[in-house]
Design an enzyme around this catalytic site. Structure first.
Site: not given
Ligand code: NAD
Ligand code: DAU
Length: 339
Positions: A125-127, A153, A157
């Site tokens: 992730t970019d985070e 988190y 990562k």
């Molecule tokens: P998500 O939370 O929707 O899904 C995570 C999945 O992993 C779930 O199906 C969960 O059951 C499974 N899981 C959790 N712990 C596990 C374990 N110990 N063993 C096997 N499976 C397990 O997550 P997402 O938003 O789909 O993100 C997927 C990946 O992409 C993550 O690694 C996250 O860090 C990365 N990522 C997410 C975003 C985003 O915007 N959502 C952006 C950049 C990177």
């Molecule tokens: O940048 C990539 C990341 O993006 C991934 O690695 C993470 O898995 C994914 O969860 C996401 O992280 P963020 O913290 O950016 O996403 P989130 O949707 O939780 O929040 C997006 C922005 O919105 C953040 O600045 C917090 C804000 N927010 C979020 C929630 C849930 C609110 O203002 N209100 C809310 O209720």
């Protein structure tokens, strides 16, 4: 022909990725997922009987289970999506984040080494880069930006990324790392900003915006993340990191207002609430490396992507209502436990 072990394939991006791969390649997929609260097999109900797809319920921290999944399915490629992914949850308690995101990745890396896996792709992730200044839009995260994660988190990562790097340098494991910005699209768990705000807007509930609403995120449609991962898998150079982003920065408050506008709702329910502790101010990705070296480009512009997403949540109300009520957790028992 490749045999992919996709970990975390029942989550948001993993389930979109599995469908993307089935539609765009001839690869076989074994989805290895623990089914935590974030795992929802209903996301994959339309492809679960595909002969190229198989599901295994398992924890990436469980070495024996991971090793048998690899050997029984002749796995040559591992793509690790499995993670605890929600920042707010990591603030409430970080243990599961360290266990799954760090230790789980270590177990996968050791297994990959033992079985001489051809490619190991870590979905990061970019985070991990921390936060950018909001006043200078010319500064973005590049692959050379130092790791400076701020939340439990993102730090877990970052730990996983460094382990991947170490296995490449020390053991010559063919590791690739992708670092993507915020994804949006179908099947995103309604705890994340966009699906949460859509659900609350449809139900006429208050929309909680953290702090002043001026934090910036760089949004990418989930299919574009999937195509980026495939490009890296097929053409990336071992040991390299590839950023993936949409060049699409938005203030949170503007995203919330746009969702309300597209749903035809008033802004009256927007409520500013206490800020997230340690809230990163701005993320923005420089994707020039993957674009110039691997020829990747996003296909979906934001206006199209957000409309598609809102339409999906409108047409699939039963999906997110089952998530919100907890009923989705019964899907595995009902459909898989006797198999
Ligand atoms: P998500 O939370 O929707 O899904 C995570 C999945 O992993 C779930 O199906 C969960 O059951 C499974 N899981 C959790 N712990 C596990 C374990 N110990 N063993 C096997 N499976 C397990 O997550 P997402 O938003 O789909 O993100 C997927 C990946 O992409 C993550 O690694 C996250 O860090 C990365 N990522 C997410 C975003 C985003 O915007 N959502 C952006 C950049 C990177
Ligand atoms: O940048 C990539 C990341 O993006 C991934 O690695 C993470 O898995 C994914 O969860 C996401 O992280 P963020 O913290 O950016 O996403 P989130 O949707 O939780 O929040 C997006 C922005 O919105 C953040 O600045 C917090 C804000 N927010 C979020 C929630 C849930 C609110 O203002 N209100 C809310 O209720």
């Amino acid at each position: 022909m490749k045999n992919l072990l996709v970990t975390g394939g029942a989550g948001f991006i993993g389930s979109n990725f599995i469908k993307y791969v089935l539609n765009n390649t001839e690869y076989n997929i074994c989805n290895f997922d623990k089914l935590t609260y974030a795992g929802n097999l209903e996301n994959l109900s339309d492809i679960e009987s595909d002969s190229r797809y198989k599901f295994i319920k398992g924890d990436i921290c469980d070495l024996e289970n991971v090793k048998s999944a690899i050997s029984e399915n002749e796995i040559d490629t591992i793509i690790n999506f499995a993670a605890e992914s929600h920042v707010d949850r990591s603030i409430l308690g970080s243990r599961e984040f360290v266990v799954t995101n760090v230790l789980g990745t270590q177990v996968l890396l050791d297994s990959a080494k033992e079985f001489k896996i051809e490619k190991f792709l870590q979905v990061s992730t970019d985070e991990v880069y921390g936060s950018l200044p909001e006043d200078d839009k010319s500064i973005k995260f590049t692959e050379e930006t130092p790791i400076a994660s701020n939340s439990p988190y993102s730090s877990s990562k970052a730990g996983a990324d460094l382990l991947c790097r170490a296995y490449y340098h020390t053991h010559n494991l063919p590791v690739l790392i992708t670092r993507c910005s915020n994804n949006y699209g179908p099947y995103q768990f309604p705890e994340k900003l966009i699906p949460l705000m859509i659900a609350k807007a449809i139900d006429g509930e208050k929309l909680p915006v953290y702090g002043d609403g001026k934090n910036v995120r760089d949004w990418l449609y989930v299919d574009d993340h999937c195509s980026g991962i495939l490009s890296v898998l097929d053409k990336g150079i071992n040991g390299e990191v590839y950023n993936i982003g949409g060049n699409n920065e938005w203030y949170n408050i503007d995203i919330v207002k746009l969702i309300l506008k597209l749903l035809g709702k008033s802004e009256d329910n927007i409520t500013y609430v206490k800020d997230r502790p340690g809230h990163d101010r701005r993320y923005a990705i420089d994707s020039s490396k993957i674009m110039s070296e691997l020829g990747w480009a996003p296909k979906f512009q934001f206006p199209e992507g957000i409309e598609k997403t809102i339409k999906w949540y409108r047409n699939n109300e039963s999906w997110w209502r089952k998530v919100m009520s907890g009923e989705y957790m019964k899907y595995y028992e009902k459909n898989y436990s006797s198999k």
